[in-house]
Design a protein around this motif. Sequence first.
Motif, PDB file in Angstrom:
ATOM      1  N   GLU A  61     -42.532  22.678 -28.855  1.00  0.00           N
ATOM      2  CA  GLU A  61     -42.997  21.220 -29.198  1.00  0.00           C
ATOM      3  C   GLU A  61     -44.434  21.073 -29.339  1.00  0.00           C
ATOM      4  OE1 GLU A  61     -41.286  18.787 -30.227  1.00  0.00           O
ATOM      5  OE2 GLU A  61     -39.170  19.387 -29.685  1.00  0.00           O
ATOM      6  N   LEU A  62     -45.068  20.546 -30.138  1.00  0.00           N
ATOM      7  CA  LEU A  62     -46.439  20.597 -30.232  1.00  0.00           C
ATOM      8  C   LEU A  62     -47.039  19.090 -28.981  1.00  0.00           C
ATOM      9  CD1 LEU A  62     -49.362  21.196 -31.317  1.00  0.00           C
ATOM     10  CD2 LEU A  62     -48.787  19.611 -33.380  1.00  0.00           C
ATOM     11  N   VAL A  63     -47.735  19.496 -28.341  1.00  0.00           N
ATOM     12  CA  VAL A  63     -47.959  18.610 -27.312  1.00  0.00           C
ATOM     13  C   VAL A  63     -49.487  17.988 -27.751  1.00  0.00           C
ATOM     14  CG1 VAL A  63     -48.816  17.944 -24.984  1.00  0.00           C
ATOM     15  CG2 VAL A  63     -46.821  19.609 -25.559  1.00  0.00           C
ATOM     16  N   GLN A  64     -50.384  18.841 -28.245  1.00  0.00           N
ATOM     17  CA  GLN A  64     -51.731  18.404 -28.636  1.00  0.00           C
ATOM     18  C   GLN A  64     -52.504  19.541 -29.087  1.00  0.00           C
ATOM     19  OE1 GLN A  64     -54.584  19.774 -26.999  1.00  0.00           O
ATOM     20  NE2 GLN A  64     -54.138  20.407 -24.879  1.00  0.00           N
ATOM     21  N   PHE A  65     -53.522  18.920 -29.919  1.00  0.00           N
ATOM     22  CA  PHE A  65     -54.505  20.246 -30.440  1.00  0.00           C
ATOM     23  C   PHE A  65     -55.875  19.741 -30.291  1.00  0.00           C
ATOM     24  CE2 PHE A  65     -53.364  17.163 -34.200  1.00  0.00           C
ATOM     25  CZ  PHE A  65     -54.695  16.787 -34.402  1.00  0.00           C
ATOM     26  N   HIS A  66     -56.712  20.786 -30.213  1.00  0.00           N
ATOM     27  CA  HIS A  66     -58.069  20.460 -29.753  1.00  0.00           C
ATOM     28  C   HIS A  66     -58.939  21.510 -30.322  1.00  0.00           C
ATOM     29  CE1 HIS A  66     -56.611  23.202 -26.494  1.00  0.00           C
ATOM     30  NE2 HIS A  66     -57.843  23.634 -26.721  1.00  0.00           N
ATOM     31  N   PHE A  67     -60.398  21.314 -30.389  1.00  0.00           N
ATOM     32  CA  PHE A  67     -61.485  22.200 -30.896  1.00  0.00           C
ATOM     33  C   PHE A  67     -62.341  22.673 -30.052  1.00  0.00           C
ATOM     34  CE2 PHE A  67     -59.665  18.598 -33.503  1.00  0.00           C
ATOM     35  CZ  PHE A  67     -59.296  19.183 -34.599  1.00  0.00           C
ATOM     36  N   HIS A  68     -62.693  23.945 -30.372  1.00  0.00           N
ATOM     37  CA  HIS A  68     -63.821  24.497 -29.592  1.00  0.00           C
ATOM     38  C   HIS A  68     -64.932  25.083 -30.634  1.00  0.00           C
ATOM     39  CE1 HIS A  68     -61.847  24.714 -25.715  1.00  0.00           C
ATOM     40  NE2 HIS A  68     -60.806  25.061 -26.595  1.00  0.00           N
ATOM     41  N   THR A  69     -66.341  24.689 -30.322  1.00  0.00           N
ATOM     42  CA  THR A  69     -67.452  25.266 -30.948  1.00  0.00           C
ATOM     43  C   THR A  69     -68.557  26.267 -30.274  1.00  0.00           C
ATOM     44  OG1 THR A  69     -68.935  24.812 -32.782  1.00  0.00           O
ATOM     45  CG2 THR A  69     -68.817  23.184 -30.870  1.00  0.00           C
ATOM     46  N   ASP A 126     -66.901  17.264 -12.762  1.00  0.00           N
ATOM     47  CA  ASP A 126     -67.188  16.322 -13.678  1.00  0.00           C
ATOM     48  C   ASP A 126     -66.047  15.890 -14.366  1.00  0.00           C
ATOM     49  OD1 ASP A 126     -68.775  14.401 -15.218  1.00  0.00           O
ATOM     50  OD2 ASP A 126     -69.382  15.781 -16.694  1.00  0.00           O
ATOM     51  N   PRO A 127     -64.874  15.224 -13.849  1.00  0.00           N
ATOM     52  CA  PRO A 127     -63.860  15.327 -14.368  1.00  0.00           C
ATOM     53  C   PRO A 127     -64.016  13.949 -15.607  1.00  0.00           C
ATOM     54  CG  PRO A 127     -63.578  14.201 -12.434  1.00  0.00           C
ATOM     55  CD  PRO A 127     -64.857  15.189 -12.537  1.00  0.00           C
ATOM     56  N   ALA A 128     -64.858  13.047 -15.413  1.00  0.00           N
ATOM     57  CA  ALA A 128     -64.944  12.039 -16.415  1.00  0.00           C
ATOM     58  C   ALA A 128     -65.591  12.596 -17.715  1.00  0.00           C
ATOM     59  CB  ALA A 128     -65.654  10.884 -15.994  1.00  0.00           C
ATOM     60  N   GLY A 129     -66.383  13.956 -17.592  1.00  0.00           N
ATOM     61  CA  GLY A 129     -67.171  14.426 -18.717  1.00  0.00           C
ATOM     62  C   GLY A 129     -68.351  13.690 -19.187  1.00  0.00           C
ATOM     63  N   CYS A 130     -69.079  13.013 -18.175  1.00  0.00           N
ATOM     64  CA  CYS A 130     -69.954  11.966 -18.554  1.00  0.00           C
ATOM     65  C   CYS A 130     -71.340  12.601 -18.412  1.00  0.00           C
ATOM     66  CB  CYS A 130     -69.730  10.720 -17.897  1.00  0.00           C
ATOM     67  SG  CYS A 130     -68.223   9.895 -18.310  1.00  0.00           S
ATOM     68  N   THR A 131     -71.397  13.588 -17.757  1.00  0.00           N
ATOM     69  CA  THR A 131     -72.788  14.102 -17.331  1.00  0.00           C
ATOM     70  C   THR A 131     -73.183  15.531 -17.942  1.00  0.00           C
ATOM     71  OG1 THR A 131     -71.901  15.164 -15.433  1.00  0.00           O
ATOM     72  CG2 THR A 131     -72.691  13.017 -14.901  1.00  0.00           C
ATOM     73  N   THR A 132     -72.469  16.256 -18.158  1.00  0.00           N
ATOM     74  CA  THR A 132     -72.577  17.470 -18.732  1.00  0.00           C
ATOM     75  C   THR A 132     -71.624  17.900 -19.711  1.00  0.00           C
ATOM     76  OG1 THR A 132     -71.444  18.870 -17.224  1.00  0.00           O
ATOM     77  CG2 THR A 132     -73.721  18.408 -16.654  1.00  0.00           C
ATOM     78  N   ARG A 133     -72.147  18.706 -20.918  1.00  0.00           N
ATOM     79  CA  ARG A 133     -71.101  19.010 -21.838  1.00  0.00           C
ATOM     80  C   ARG A 133     -71.155  20.487 -21.786  1.00  0.00           C
ATOM     81  NH1 ARG A 133     -72.361  15.180 -27.107  1.00  0.00           N
ATOM     82  NH2 ARG A 133     -72.433  13.144 -25.713  1.00  0.00           N
ATOM     83  N   GLY A 134     -69.929  21.185 -21.724  1.00  0.00           N
ATOM     84  CA  GLY A 134     -69.816  22.659 -21.566  1.00  0.00           C
ATOM     85  C   GLY A 134     -68.443  23.077 -22.046  1.00  0.00           C
ATOM     86  N   HIS A 135     -68.025  24.214 -21.638  1.00  0.00           N
ATOM     87  CA  HIS A 135     -66.751  24.531 -22.501  1.00  0.00           C
ATOM     88  C   HIS A 135     -65.634  23.993 -21.895  1.00  0.00           C
ATOM     89  CE1 HIS A 135     -65.979  27.401 -18.684  1.00  0.00           C
ATOM     90  NE2 HIS A 135     -64.792  27.158 -19.162  1.00  0.00           N
ATOM     91  N   PHE A 166     -71.385  18.477 -29.314  1.00  0.00           N
ATOM     92  CA  PHE A 166     -71.364  19.605 -28.196  1.00  0.00           C
ATOM     93  C   PHE A 166     -72.506  20.609 -28.747  1.00  0.00           C
ATOM     94  CE2 PHE A 166     -66.946  18.403 -28.474  1.00  0.00           C
ATOM     95  CZ  PHE A 166     -66.773  18.056 -26.867  1.00  0.00           C
ATOM     96  N   PRO A 167     -73.863  20.308 -28.687  1.00  0.00           N
ATOM     97  CA  PRO A 167     -74.961  20.965 -28.821  1.00  0.00           C
ATOM     98  C   PRO A 167     -75.193  22.361 -28.355  1.00  0.00           C
ATOM     99  CG  PRO A 167     -75.624  19.133 -27.486  1.00  0.00           C
ATOM    100  CD  PRO A 167     -74.203  19.205 -27.882  1.00  0.00           C
ATOM    101  N   GLU A 168     -74.502  22.374 -27.180  1.00  0.00           N
ATOM    102  CA  GLU A 168     -74.784  23.896 -26.451  1.00  0.00           C
ATOM    103  C   GLU A 168     -73.207  24.454 -26.574  1.00  0.00           C
ATOM    104  OE1 GLU A 168     -76.187  23.538 -22.607  1.00  0.00           O
ATOM    105  OE2 GLU A 168     -78.114  22.834 -23.327  1.00  0.00           O
ATOM    106  N   GLY A 169     -72.288  24.149 -27.173  1.00  0.00           N
ATOM    107  CA  GLY A 169     -71.014  24.663 -27.545  1.00  0.00           C
ATOM    108  C   GLY A 169     -70.212  24.261 -26.264  1.00  0.00           C
ATOM    109  N   ASP A 170     -68.660  24.467 -26.611  1.00  0.00           N
ATOM    110  CA  ASP A 170     -67.619  24.167 -25.747  1.00  0.00           C
ATOM    111  C   ASP A 170     -66.610  25.142 -25.834  1.00  0.00           C
ATOM    112  OD1 ASP A 170     -66.523  23.476 -28.013  1.00  0.00           O
ATOM    113  OD2 ASP A 170     -65.283  21.908 -27.141  1.00  0.00           O
ATOM    114  N   SER A 171     -67.036  26.431 -25.659  1.00  0.00           N
ATOM    115  CA  SER A 171     -66.210  27.576 -25.730  1.00  0.00           C
ATOM    116  C   SER A 171     -66.524  28.497 -24.502  1.00  0.00           C
ATOM    117  CB  SER A 171     -66.776  28.459 -27.041  1.00  0.00           C
ATOM    118  OG  SER A 171     -66.260  27.635 -28.185  1.00  0.00           O
TER     119      SER A 171
END
Length: 255
Positions: A112-120, A80-89, A234-239
């Motif tokens: 070098e800092l490229v990006q930062f992101h989050f997990h819950t 699901d490369p677009a990330g439009c159908t399911t939400r997961g880690h 991310f109601p079911e988390g993304d970790s």
Amino acid sequence: MPTRRTFLVALPVATAALVLPPGALAHAGARRRGTPHPQQSPIALDTSTTKPAPELPELVVAYPDDVEVSVRYVSRDPDDPAGCTTRGHEETVEAEVPEGAAAVLLGGSRYELVQFHFHTPSEHTLDGRRFPVEQHFVHRGPNGETLVVGLFLTDDGAGGTPQDVVLARLPEECGEEVTVGGLDLASALPCDLSTLRYPGSLTTTPNTEGVSWLVLRAPVAVAPSTLRGFQELFPEGDSRDLQPLGDRVVRLREQ
């Protein structure tokens, strides 16, 4: 051609010196020539069993107090490369940092800092505690190495942190990028820069090993409403689930 949005491929030999004392490098090299043990992330961090490592290089943070970042919803799920159908880690909210704008310095090298992101919830645990959110600052070394600074976020702050600013502008799933300007990245990390260090991997596909992990012992407190907004995305988390430590040793660099 790789871009700054491409997840980084690590070089284990080059990054080992950031998480292993000098005497352990030969042993690590010998193990890689044999049958390697899995070195996956995240793991359970236990300060009672960490090894003090004052000989490891100091973490020097060179983040700007005014930078513009591009925030977007990303998916690394091969199904699901677009990330439009399911939400997961395999999905998260990611902020891309302009090239050359921010870095950390270790042992005379610039990452070098490229990006930062989050997990819950948090991917790592600390002394059995799982935090509401974990932030990952992903860096690229001079030879393409990957170094990730992990930061736990708690929900008992008053607001006003850089994390509050970014997460207040959450992009919609599969929606357009959101630009956040005037971001004070210099204040994004705690004053206590003590880190728990270990060799690990990316926590999303392709889970590449050879990543230097520096997880900050001290958390940063953000507003409860800020974290609720991200958690609702991310109601079911993304970790990713915790991975076995195996024969690895986690080292504590006090700072």
